[in-house]
Design a protein around this motif. Structure first.
Motif, PDB file in Angstrom:
ATOM      1  N   LYS A  28      45.331  49.143  44.196  1.00  0.00           N
ATOM      2  CA  LYS A  28      43.941  48.775  43.957  1.00  0.00           C
ATOM      3  C   LYS A  28      43.669  48.718  42.457  1.00  0.00           C
ATOM      4  O   LYS A  28      44.219  49.532  41.715  1.00  0.00           O
ATOM      5  CB  LYS A  28      43.006  49.804  44.583  1.00  0.00           C
ATOM      6  N   PRO A  29      42.811  47.828  41.995  1.00  0.00           N
ATOM      7  CA  PRO A  29      42.160  46.754  42.757  1.00  0.00           C
ATOM      8  C   PRO A  29      43.160  45.656  43.079  1.00  0.00           C
ATOM      9  O   PRO A  29      44.071  45.388  42.302  1.00  0.00           O
ATOM     10  CB  PRO A  29      41.073  46.244  41.790  1.00  0.00           C
ATOM     11  N   PHE A  30      43.011  45.024  44.234  1.00  0.00           N
ATOM     12  CA  PHE A  30      43.982  44.051  44.684  1.00  0.00           C
ATOM     13  C   PHE A  30      43.297  42.732  45.020  1.00  0.00           C
ATOM     14  O   PHE A  30      42.090  42.654  45.202  1.00  0.00           O
ATOM     15  CB  PHE A  30      44.719  44.564  45.930  1.00  0.00           C
ATOM     16  N   SER A  31      44.106  41.709  45.131  1.00  0.00           N
ATOM     17  CA  SER A  31      43.629  40.416  45.600  1.00  0.00           C
ATOM     18  C   SER A  31      43.822  40.343  47.109  1.00  0.00           C
ATOM     19  O   SER A  31      44.922  40.627  47.598  1.00  0.00           O
ATOM     20  CB  SER A  31      44.409  39.289  44.925  1.00  0.00           C
ATOM     21  N   PRO A  32      42.788  39.983  47.877  1.00  0.00           N
ATOM     22  CA  PRO A  32      42.968  39.838  49.326  1.00  0.00           C
ATOM     23  C   PRO A  32      44.075  38.849  49.674  1.00  0.00           C
ATOM     24  O   PRO A  32      44.780  39.018  50.682  1.00  0.00           O
ATOM     25  CB  PRO A  32      41.603  39.329  49.797  1.00  0.00           C
ATOM     26  N   ARG A  33      44.273  37.842  48.836  1.00  0.00           N
ATOM     27  CA  ARG A  33      45.346  36.876  49.080  1.00  0.00           C
ATOM     28  C   ARG A  33      46.707  37.546  48.952  1.00  0.00           C
ATOM     29  O   ARG A  33      47.640  37.233  49.694  1.00  0.00           O
ATOM     30  CB  ARG A  33      45.249  35.707  48.104  1.00  0.00           C
ATOM     31  N   GLU A  34      46.832  38.494  47.998  1.00  0.00           N
ATOM     32  CA  GLU A  34      48.093  39.208  47.844  1.00  0.00           C
ATOM     33  C   GLU A  34      48.373  40.070  49.067  1.00  0.00           C
ATOM     34  O   GLU A  34      49.498  40.097  49.588  1.00  0.00           O
ATOM     35  CB  GLU A  34      48.074  40.086  46.593  1.00  0.00           C
ATOM     36  N   VAL A  35      47.348  40.781  49.548  1.00  0.00           N
ATOM     37  CA  VAL A  35      47.538  41.610  50.737  1.00  0.00           C
ATOM     38  C   VAL A  35      47.943  40.747  51.926  1.00  0.00           C
ATOM     39  O   VAL A  35      48.867  41.091  52.682  1.00  0.00           O
ATOM     40  CB  VAL A  35      46.248  42.394  51.054  1.00  0.00           C
ATOM     41  N   THR A  36      47.291  39.620  52.086  1.00  0.00           N
ATOM     42  CA  THR A  36      47.619  38.715  53.191  1.00  0.00           C
ATOM     43  C   THR A  36      49.059  38.224  53.071  1.00  0.00           C
ATOM     44  O   THR A  36      49.792  38.163  54.067  1.00  0.00           O
ATOM     45  CB  THR A  36      46.659  37.514  53.196  1.00  0.00           C
TER      46      THR A  36
END
Length: 235
Positions: free
Chosen positions: A102-110
């Motif tokens: 964190k903080p992260f990009s939702p696209r990276e998590v996906t």
């Protein structure tokens, strides 16, 4: 059927952010706001992967991971803060497959979730078909079934642990650097550390040692790892 992702975080904003990104990518989701709720939800819904925050009140993510691992090999992706490096390493040693800071990009998590699931889905099975029947000595691997066994006894490995073992078994005379293993598992440029690979290798050695497999992974000092003799002797 869409794959189901269980999102566990005490911050409702983070859960909402991930629900939106994952459902947009074609996944179904369910949520839990704390560790106890996560265990109950995992038992009820049988998710395909768990996104798990480390720092939660009452029951933290490490304890949730430990309890999940005692019952299941469901892939686990940790969410952690930048100052939680020790907890991230502990999480990997407990059997988590990956982590995002964190903080992260939702696209990276996906993208990370997709990479983990591909290694256990139909695409991963097709890609690994030429490896059918991998093994050495008392070790045997079934890449399509994601099964590792020692003298006919199946062992429960995480997705990443199995991936490392399969890479070593596919080229038993080759010494893999840590970077080479990362590239083989994730693709070039994936943001993961040498220390994480070492943690997964320690887990592999520990699990096989419990059934007499003390020589499954061999260390070449200053270089990396290769498959051992797999005869039951010392590594």
């Amino acid at each position: 059927m869409p794959q189901r992702i269980l999102i566990v975080d005490d911050d409702p904003h983070i859960r909402q952010l991930l629900v939106f990104a994952l459902e947009k990518a074609g996944f179904t989701t369910c949520e839990a706001e704390n560790g106890e709720a996560a265990l109950a939800k995992a038992a009820d819904t049988a998710p395909d992967l768990v996104v798990l925050d480390i720092n939660m009140p009452r029951m933290n993510g490490l304890e949730v991971c430990r309890r999940l691992r005692s019952e299941s090999d469901v892939p686990i992706l940790f969410l952690s803060s930048r100052d939680e490096e020790i907890d991230r390493v502990l999480g990997i040693e407990l059997g988590a497959d990956d982590y995002v800071v964190k903080p992260f990009s939702p696209r990276e998590v996906t993208a990370r979730i997709g990479a983990i699931l591909r290694r256990t889905g139909s695409q991963g099975s097709k890609a690994q078909a030429p490896d059918e029947g991998l093994g050495r000595g008392r070790l045997s691997l079934d890449p399509d079934g994601w099964i590792a066994s020692w003298d006919g006894q199946d062992l429960t490995l995480t997705v990443t642990e199995f991936g490392i073992l399969r890479a070593l078994a596919a080229a038993p005379s080759k010494v893999f650097t840590r970077d080479a293993l990362i590239d083989r598992l994730r693709g070039p440029g994936f943001a993961i550390t040498d220390r994480t690979i070492d943690s997964h290798v320690r887990n592999l050695r520990s699990k096989f040692a419990q059934v007499g497999g003390h020589d499954v992974v061999e260390t070449r000092a200053g270089v990396g790892y290769r498959l051992g003799a797999c005869q039951g002797g010392s590594a």
